[in-house]
Scaffold this motif. Structure first.
Motif, PDB file in Angstrom:
ATOM      1  N   GLN A 134       0.828  -1.204   0.000  1.00 47.70           N
ATOM      2  CA  GLN A 134       0.000   0.000   0.000  1.00 47.70           C
ATOM      3  C   GLN A 134       0.866   1.259   0.000  1.00 47.70           C
ATOM      4  O   GLN A 134       0.575   2.219  -0.724  1.00 47.70           O
ATOM      5  N   SER A 153       0.847   4.004  -2.864  1.00 45.90           N
ATOM      6  CA  SER A 153       0.487   5.378  -2.507  1.00 45.90           C
ATOM      7  C   SER A 153       1.514   6.390  -2.978  1.00 45.90           C
ATOM      8  O   SER A 153       1.187   7.553  -3.203  1.00 45.90           O
ATOM      9  N   ARG A 168      -7.067  -2.176  -1.592  1.00 45.67           N
ATOM     10  CA  ARG A 168      -8.329  -2.085  -2.338  1.00 45.67           C
ATOM     11  C   ARG A 168      -8.453  -0.866  -3.246  1.00 45.67           C
ATOM     12  O   ARG A 168      -9.204  -0.901  -4.211  1.00 45.67           O
ATOM     13  N   TYR A 169      -7.740   0.193  -2.978  1.00 44.15           N
ATOM     14  CA  TYR A 169      -7.886   1.408  -3.780  1.00 44.15           C
ATOM     15  C   TYR A 169      -6.924   1.467  -4.968  1.00 44.15           C
ATOM     16  O   TYR A 169      -6.906   2.462  -5.687  1.00 44.15           O
ATOM     17  N   ASP A 204      -5.562  -0.267  -8.472  1.00 42.64           N
ATOM     18  CA  ASP A 204      -5.790  -1.269  -9.520  1.00 42.64           C
ATOM     19  C   ASP A 204      -4.498  -1.648 -10.247  1.00 42.64           C
ATOM     20  O   ASP A 204      -4.530  -2.384 -11.227  1.00 42.64           O
TER      21      ASP A 204
END
Length: 148
Positions: free
Chosen positions: A10, A14, A53-54, A56
């Motif tokens: 993540q 990010s 989850r955010y 792709d």
């Protein structure tokens, strides 16, 4: 390599510095953190999906790194981050198998460069000259792949 619950994955996603992230973890076997907190692998995989989850642009290869290395093209990766099995043999194998996957100027890096994991220290020092390594207080290490 070694994505576990996807927290580092993540963070990498990010940063928006990567077009595509390949996360490799079998989500199976012994994991000290799971043992301490009584997490089963179904819970770990659920947390990975929640944490990523955010994004792709993340692909999870649910297998051991040595089983999937041949699915990754040589000279195709900007970064390989090793944080899986912390034994000497596994870290050394991951370094040897994944070095050819990294582009010139790319980075091979990892975590748990600490006395609690002497196998990590030994494998990293055996693979790279000390003056070519960066070691950080958070137990991370990295090495830049120089042009040949």
């Amino acid at each position: 390599i070694g994505s576990y619950m996807g927290e580092s994955t993540q963070i990498f996603a990010s940063s928006q510095g990567f077009n595509h992230i390949i996360a490799i973890d079998p989500l199976d076997g012994y994991e000290e953190f799971s043992e301490m907190f009584k997490y089963d692998w179904k819970t770990v995989e659920k947390e990975f999906k929640i944490n990523t989850r955010y994004f792709d642009n993340i692909t999870l290869l649910k297998d051991y790194s040595h089983n999937v290395v041949d699915t990754i093209e040589d000279n195709s990766q900007h970064l390989v981050y090793i944080d899986g099995d912390h034994s000497y043999d596994s870290v050394k194998r991951d370094i040897e198998l994944f070095l050819p996957k990294i582009k010139e100027g790319g980075i091979i890096a990892g975590h748990d460069f600490t006395l609690e994991h002497p196998g990590v220290i030994d494998a990293v020092f055996e693979s790279f000259d000390k003056e070519d390594l960066q070691i950080f207080e958070d137990e991370s290490w990295f090495h830049i792949i120089k042009p040949k």
